[in-house]
Design a protein around this motif. Structure first.
Motif, PDB file in Angstrom:
ATOM      1  N   CYS A   1       0.932  -1.227   0.192  1.00 59.71           N
ATOM      2  CA  CYS A   1      -0.051  -0.005  -0.010  1.00 59.71           C
ATOM      3  C   CYS A   1       0.944   1.182  -0.082  1.00 59.71           C
ATOM      4  O   CYS A   1       1.747   1.286   0.699  1.00 59.71           O
ATOM      5  N   GLY A   2       0.589   2.267  -1.135  1.00 63.62           N
ATOM      6  CA  GLY A   2       1.518   3.207  -0.895  1.00 63.62           C
ATOM      7  C   GLY A   2       1.142   4.231  -1.967  1.00 63.62           C
ATOM      8  O   GLY A   2       0.091   4.408  -2.488  1.00 63.62           O
ATOM      9  N   GLY A   3       2.245   4.872  -2.995  1.00 63.05           N
ATOM     10  CA  GLY A   3       1.765   5.840  -3.794  1.00 63.05           C
ATOM     11  C   GLY A   3       2.335   5.328  -5.167  1.00 63.05           C
ATOM     12  O   GLY A   3       2.348   6.122  -6.141  1.00 63.05           O
ATOM     13  N   ILE A   4       2.887   4.220  -5.280  1.00 63.34           N
ATOM     14  CA  ILE A   4       3.627   3.868  -6.564  1.00 63.34           C
ATOM     15  C   ILE A   4       2.653   2.920  -7.375  1.00 63.34           C
ATOM     16  O   ILE A   4       1.911   2.072  -7.096  1.00 63.34           O
ATOM     17  N   ASP A   5       2.252   3.706  -8.551  1.00 58.30           N
ATOM     18  CA  ASP A   5       1.403   3.090  -9.571  1.00 58.30           C
ATOM     19  C   ASP A   5       2.561   2.121 -10.615  1.00 58.30           C
ATOM     20  O   ASP A   5       3.718   2.666 -10.918  1.00 58.30           O
ATOM     21  N   MET A   6       1.768   0.991 -11.050  1.00 60.20           N
ATOM     22  CA  MET A   6       2.552   0.155 -11.830  1.00 60.20           C
ATOM     23  C   MET A   6       2.390   0.672 -13.196  1.00 60.20           C
ATOM     24  O   MET A   6       1.956   0.134 -14.368  1.00 60.20           O
TER      25      MET A   6
ATOM     26  N   LEU B   1       1.655   6.551   5.504  1.00 56.12           N
ATOM     27  CA  LEU B   1       2.328   6.419   4.341  1.00 56.12           C
ATOM     28  C   LEU B   1       1.060   5.921   3.560  1.00 56.12           C
ATOM     29  O   LEU B   1       0.547   4.979   3.804  1.00 56.12           O
ATOM     30  N   GLY B   2       0.948   6.452   2.264  1.00 56.18           N
ATOM     31  CA  GLY B   2      -0.181   5.738   1.389  1.00 56.18           C
ATOM     32  C   GLY B   2      -0.223   6.377  -0.100  1.00 56.18           C
ATOM     33  O   GLY B   2       0.630   7.142  -0.682  1.00 56.18           O
TER      34      GLY B   2
ATOM     35  N   ASP C   1       9.351   8.069  -5.161  1.00 53.44           N
ATOM     36  CA  ASP C   1       8.059   7.684  -4.708  1.00 53.44           C
ATOM     37  C   ASP C   1       8.150   6.664  -3.447  1.00 53.44           C
ATOM     38  O   ASP C   1       9.394   6.352  -3.141  1.00 53.44           O
ATOM     39  N   ALA C   2       7.163   6.242  -3.002  1.00 49.78           N
ATOM     40  CA  ALA C   2       7.350   5.214  -1.911  1.00 49.78           C
ATOM     41  C   ALA C   2       6.046   4.576  -1.780  1.00 49.78           C
ATOM     42  O   ALA C   2       4.917   4.741  -2.063  1.00 49.78           O
ATOM     43  N   THR C   3       6.344   3.163  -1.139  1.00 46.72           N
ATOM     44  CA  THR C   3       5.134   2.243  -0.714  1.00 46.72           C
ATOM     45  C   THR C   3       5.703   1.562   0.329  1.00 46.72           C
ATOM     46  O   THR C   3       6.757   1.853   1.089  1.00 46.72           O
TER      47      THR C   3
END
Length: 501
Positions: free
Chosen positions: A158-163, A372-373, A193-195
């Motif tokens: 869970c975080g902010g990184i999109d694939m 974080l999200g 970025d972060a997850t």
């Protein structure tokens, strides 16, 4: 990540009211057997690939965007490198595996025509184990913005990184990285970025959240998994073991659905609770409510230092008009209140002075709280889009281990931004005793990557009007149709007494 630390974070104290309150500022509090913070997508793509290789029954990919063409980490496992091919290979490799992809519907219409995406979708559709659905369960102008992966209910991300395209980068953020290119060889900009990754009951809770979102978007009811095997990736070292943390959500108001604003409330509660400092990384700084909460702390005689990292400018063609203009107006107002110089907004730059785009969504408070999200400091994240964050309290929810704190993460992030080691940052922070003082000392000595202060731009009349009236960043679905006479970026803003005079 270094665990060196020479500062004892402040304790809320045994009589302090607990921060986390389910139904108020979070959804559920659960235990994670292992928890890891993952900074930048180069490491994330490797970790999530290894975790998906261990899947036996189900994979949920819940996201704002997916690009089938991206390279999903270093192979070496016999599978294809590209995401689209890898998903198909996983399904064929494991007949018992069901893969469900849920992405924002509006953004999907443009994505379908990217490169060979349409052919990947057709191939997925021909495989009964793969289901791709578009999430349209959001208000007009809203979006599905969560970035969640759940594998067999055994591990979740869970975080902010999109694939998707443009997210991959290493923590070195080189000016010219030969691997940071698109499918057609085009050069891509540095990206920060972060997850997070976690297992145990918290991963099962995230599985419940993924199934709820799937049901909201498709109507299909799915049951939890009962697998017991380990899916933790070998390449990922946990930061913490056996800790309890919370999940917080934003769910916008819909005709048949009650709104949930847990993330907004946790932001306000974290800002109010800070004793010494707040460090945040966010793609935007445009939320009136967050700025109001910060203004209240800046008006105090002995309030906390507040440092926010943003990109130089928002990405896209319309976001700079909305988000950058609102940021300028809010920062201008906060600087008028900040008589003690406790508020700073910075941008990270490469060694060559080029922008590193900030897409991470991290908040650390006093070294004792971590959030974080997927949510940003903007109105959409707090009321209009669907979001999901995790919150870790060092001294709450039975986390009483004196070694549990988040100073090492702060040191690690600053080490990345200044091309230093975490131990060097820890020693300087201990000597300086100030977050802003530490950053300014590092800036003066910087010879590589660095942070540069935000400069207020000259806003034209149109941009100022757009920002003040929140035209492109409404607080919620109802505000989209609110008369302009009732809108204002500073609506409800209570200026401190010394400012009113």
């Amino acid at each position: 990540m270094s665990i060196a630390n020479d500062i004892t974070p402040p304790s809320p104290g045994p009589r302090a009211e607990a921060l986390l309150q389910p139904g108020h500022n979070c959804w559920r509090i659960e235990q994670a057997e292992r928890f890891a913070v993952i900074i930048d997508a180069a490491d994330y793509f490797i970790a999530v690939r290894q975790a998906m290789l261990a899947a036996k029954h189900s994979i949920y990919l819940i996201g704002w965007d997916f690009d089938a063409r991206i390279r999903l980490g270093d192979g070496g496992d016999g599978g294809p490198v590209a995401l689209g091919d890898f998903i198909l290979w996983l399904a064929r490799r494991t007949p018992s595996l069901n893969i469900r992809l849920l992405r924002w519907d509006t953004g999907a219409f443009k994505a379908i025509f990217r490169g060979g995406t349409i052919f990947s979708i057709i191939r997925w559709k021909l495989n009964k184990q793969i289901r791709l659905k578009l999430d349209g369960e959001h208000p007009l102008a809203g979006s599905h913005h969560q970035k969640i992966v759940v594998i067999d209910d055994r591990i979740a991300f869970c975080g902010g990184i999109d694939m998707t395209l443009g997210r991959w980068d290493t923590r070195r953020h080189l000016d010219d990285d030969p691997q940071r290119v698109g499918p057609n060889g085009e050069k891509l900009k540095p990206w920060h970025d972060a997850t997070s990754a976690f297992d145990g009951p918290l991963a099962r809770a995230m599985g419940d959240l993924a199934r709820q979102r799937w049901r909201a978007a498709t109507g299909e009811v799915l049951t939890p998994e009962t697998a017991t095997h380990d899916c933790w990736p070998a390449a990922l070292r946990p930061n913490f073991h056996n800790i309890r943390l919370a999940i917080a959500r934003t769910i916008p108001k819909m005709p048949d659905r009650k709104p949930v604003a847990e993330i907004e409330q946790i932001y306000l509660d974290l800002i109010a609770r800070a004793k010494k400092w707040i460090y945040a990384e966010s793609q935007y700084f445009a939320s009136r409510r967050v700025a109001q909460a910060i203004a209240k702390r800046l008006a105090e005689r002995d309030g906390p230092e507040i440092v926010i990292l943003n990109p130089v400018s928002a990405e896209g063609w319309i976001e700079p008009i909305a988000m950058d203009s609102a940021r300028a107006r809010l920062v201008e107002a906060l600087r008028r209140i900040d008589h003690q110089g406790r508020f700073r907004l910075y941008h990270p730059l490469t060694k060559g002075g080029n922008e590193i785009y900030v897409h991470a969504k991290i908040t650390i408070v006093d070294g004792v709280y971590l959030r974080l999200g997927s949510s940003n400091f903007n109105n959409r994240s707090l009321r209009l889009d669907t979001e999901c964050d995790v919150i870790l309290p060092a001294h709450e929810a039975d986390n009483q281990d004196g070694e549990l704190h988040f100073m090492p993460l702060l040191h690690d992030l600053l080490a990345e931004h200044f091309d230093r080691t975490a131990d060097e940052i820890a020693a300087l922070f201990a000597q300086c005793g100030s977050l802003i003082g530490t950053i300014e000392t590092l800036r003066e000595a910087a010879t590589g990557r660095s942070l540069t202060p935000y400069q207020l731009p000259d806003l034209g009349g149109v941009k100022e009007w757009l920002a003040d009236n929140e035209i492109l960043d409404p607080e919620g679905p109802d505000e989209i149709f609110e008369p302009l006479s009732r809108r204002s970026l500073f609506k409800g803003w209570r200026w401190p007494a010394f400012r009113r005079r």
